[in-house]
Scaffold this active site. Structure first.
Site, PDB file in Angstrom:
ATOM      1  N   TYR A  12     -34.501   5.075  43.599  1.00 46.34           N
ATOM      2  CA  TYR A  12     -34.410   6.485  43.483  1.00 46.34           C
ATOM      3  C   TYR A  12     -35.872   7.241  43.956  1.00 46.34           C
ATOM      4  O   TYR A  12     -36.837   6.590  44.126  1.00 46.34           O
ATOM      5  CB  TYR A  12     -34.403   6.667  41.749  1.00 46.34           C
ATOM      6  CG  TYR A  12     -35.400   6.563  40.948  1.00 46.34           C
ATOM      7  CD1 TYR A  12     -35.921   5.089  40.466  1.00 46.34           C
ATOM      8  CD2 TYR A  12     -36.136   7.675  40.376  1.00 46.34           C
ATOM      9  CE1 TYR A  12     -37.038   5.039  39.840  1.00 46.34           C
ATOM     10  CE2 TYR A  12     -37.139   7.476  39.473  1.00 46.34           C
ATOM     11  CZ  TYR A  12     -37.674   6.093  39.071  1.00 46.34           C
ATOM     12  OH  TYR A  12     -38.662   5.936  38.404  1.00 46.34           O
ATOM     13  N   LYS A 127     -39.304   1.747  44.023  1.00 43.93           N
ATOM     14  CA  LYS A 127     -38.859   2.719  42.860  1.00 43.93           C
ATOM     15  C   LYS A 127     -37.364   2.302  42.739  1.00 43.93           C
ATOM     16  O   LYS A 127     -36.637   2.890  42.975  1.00 43.93           O
ATOM     17  CB  LYS A 127     -39.139   4.007  43.611  1.00 43.93           C
ATOM     18  CG  LYS A 127     -39.458   4.998  42.496  1.00 43.93           C
ATOM     19  CD  LYS A 127     -39.867   6.520  43.057  1.00 43.93           C
ATOM     20  CE  LYS A 127     -39.655   7.384  41.993  1.00 43.93           C
ATOM     21  NZ  LYS A 127     -40.588   7.150  40.656  1.00 43.93           N
ATOM     22  N   GLU A 159     -50.801   0.720  35.614  1.00 45.55           N
ATOM     23  CA  GLU A 159     -50.383   1.980  35.464  1.00 45.55           C
ATOM     24  C   GLU A 159     -49.812   2.269  34.123  1.00 45.55           C
ATOM     25  O   GLU A 159     -50.216   1.594  33.244  1.00 45.55           O
ATOM     26  CB  GLU A 159     -49.395   2.289  36.561  1.00 45.55           C
ATOM     27  CG  GLU A 159     -48.161   1.148  36.675  1.00 45.55           C
ATOM     28  CD  GLU A 159     -47.179   1.664  37.709  1.00 45.55           C
ATOM     29  OE1 GLU A 159     -46.964   2.691  38.278  1.00 45.55           O
ATOM     30  OE2 GLU A 159     -46.281   0.661  37.799  1.00 45.55           O
ATOM     31  N   LEU A 183     -46.520   1.507  41.126  1.00 44.68           N
ATOM     32  CA  LEU A 183     -45.917   2.383  42.041  1.00 44.68           C
ATOM     33  C   LEU A 183     -47.011   3.025  42.838  1.00 44.68           C
ATOM     34  O   LEU A 183     -47.676   3.826  42.054  1.00 44.68           O
ATOM     35  CB  LEU A 183     -44.787   3.211  41.002  1.00 44.68           C
ATOM     36  CG  LEU A 183     -43.990   4.222  42.157  1.00 44.68           C
ATOM     37  CD1 LEU A 183     -42.619   3.331  42.493  1.00 44.68           C
ATOM     38  CD2 LEU A 183     -43.683   5.184  41.413  1.00 44.68           C
TER      39      LEU A 183
HETATM   40  N1  PDD Z   1     -41.924   8.437  37.509  1.00 47.14           N
HETATM   41  N2  PDD Z   1     -45.851   4.877  37.996  1.00 47.14           N
HETATM   42  C1  PDD Z   1     -44.437   4.818  37.610  1.00 47.14           C
HETATM   43  C2  PDD Z   1     -44.117   3.515  36.966  1.00 47.14           C
HETATM   44  C3  PDD Z   1     -43.576   5.899  37.678  1.00 47.14           C
HETATM   45  O1  PDD Z   1     -42.296   5.988  37.222  1.00 47.14           O
HETATM   46  C4  PDD Z   1     -43.948   7.167  38.122  1.00 47.14           C
HETATM   47  C5  PDD Z   1     -43.302   8.388  38.328  1.00 47.14           C
HETATM   48  C6  PDD Z   1     -45.268   7.087  38.738  1.00 47.14           C
HETATM   49  C7  PDD Z   1     -46.058   8.514  39.553  1.00 47.14           C
HETATM   50  O2  PDD Z   1     -45.101   8.280  40.696  1.00 47.14           O
HETATM   51  P1  PDD Z   1     -45.279  10.020  41.501  1.00 47.14           P
HETATM   52  O3  PDD Z   1     -46.651  10.604  41.268  1.00 47.14           O
HETATM   53  O4  PDD Z   1     -44.761   9.756  42.853  1.00 47.14           O
HETATM   54  O5  PDD Z   1     -44.247  10.811  40.505  1.00 47.14           O
HETATM   55  C8  PDD Z   1     -46.162   6.119  38.841  1.00 47.14           C
HETATM   56  C9  PDD Z   1     -41.238   9.307  37.966  1.00 47.14           C
HETATM   57  C10 PDD Z   1     -41.533  10.807  37.864  1.00 47.14           C
HETATM   58  C11 PDD Z   1     -39.872   9.210  37.245  1.00 47.14           C
HETATM   59  O6  PDD Z   1     -39.631   8.178  36.905  1.00 47.14           O
HETATM   60  O7  PDD Z   1     -39.051  10.117  36.716  1.00 47.14           O
END
Ligand code: PDD
Length: 259
Positions: A12, A127, A159, A183
């Site tokens: 996703y 992801k 993270e 991630l």
């Molecule tokens: N989440 N780490 C994890 C485990 C995440 O699920 C996310 C993002 C991030 C940050 O990634 P980015 O900056 O590309 O949004 C880091 C999204 C927003 C979600 O799962 O809805």
């Protein structure tokens, strides 16, 4: 019979749109491709096709100009439930919802977080839609009236349940390097660029739970939350308990990406 439903077998993306413009569109589409490659799903659309689909979904909401577009591609539906798969037709699911932006003034006292051991698998850079560990960690934060659950592995901060983690100490910014256990957040990348544009030093190097607790500033980053200061962790105040000047500069710089 969709394997996304049966096994969480899919990839996703979440694309943040401000004034109907996505921040980091190409970076998100590249990460989507990396995820599909990692689990051997053929990308059902070209980059331009995705861009058109995303634009279209954003245009459907005539009221909210700031939206988070959620896109999921599962491996597809099979005839019966079995762990193995042949080549299937991927299922595409796409939706958008309004982003509720928080004012800078509401963030000045920072938010709280809890910490937990990171027991996720060693492909956390993918992801994948199978997010059971992440959802349990996020729920634990909610149950503790906290913004996030910050994760550590062997004493090193990796993270958080839905975001990346940064600290600042003595005017240097630290965040975990990219690799299999985090991630590669697009907001993380943008935050690093914002810091460098402001001549701040950034080290993509591991830091410990102790360094987290002794940091001058802590913040988390994600597409939907942007950059959120954390000033209480496990009930303990970080530094002076207020969002710091480095966060403040980065917050402003990040806002400028929207215009
Ligand atoms: N989440 N780490 C994890 C485990 C995440 O699920 C996310 C993002 C991030 C940050 O990634 P980015 O900056 O590309 O949004 C880091 C999204 C927003 C979600 O799962 O809805």
């Amino acid at each position: 019979m969709d394997r996304g439903f049966l096994f969480g077998d899919g990839i996703y993306e979440v694309f943040p749109a401000y004034d109907r413009m996505i921040i980091g569109l190409d970076s998100h589409l590249n990460r989507l491709q990396d995820g599909l490659d990692a689990i051997n799903i053929k990308n059902p659309h070209s980059k331009d096709e995705w861009k058109n689909l995303i634009d279209k979904i954003i245009s459907f909401d005539s009221i909210n100009k700031n939206q988070a577009v959620y896109l999921q591609i599962s491996r597809g539906s099979d005839e019966n439930r079995k762990h193995t798969y042949e080549e299937l037709k991927p299922t595409v699911y796409i939706q958008s919802s309004a982003i509720k932006q928080r004012d800078k003034s509401s963030l000045l006292n920072g938010m709280s977080a809890i910490t937990r051991e990171d027991i996720r698998w060693l492909k956390s850079d993918t992801k994948a839609t199978s997010l059971l560990a992440n959802t349990l960690y996020a729920q634990e934060a909610k149950n503790n009236d906290a913004e996030e659950t910050i994760l550590y592995r062997n004493g090193i901060i990796t993270e958080a349940s839905t975001s990346n983690v940064f600290i600042a100490k003595n005017n240097c910014i630290y965040t975990h390097p990219k690799g299999p256990i985090i991630l590669p957040g697009i907001t993380r990348e943008k935050t690093i660029l914002c810091a460098k544009a402001n001549h701040m030093s950034v080290e993509e190097t591991p830091f410990t739970t102790r360094q987290l607790m002794e940091a001058d500033e802590v913040w988390i980053t994600s597409s939907t939350r942007e950059i959120i200061p954390i000033t209480t962790i496990d009930g303990i105040q970080i530094s002076n308990g207020c969002a710091g000047p480095i966060w403040s500069t980065l917050y402003d710089e990040y806002q400028s990406l929207k215009s």
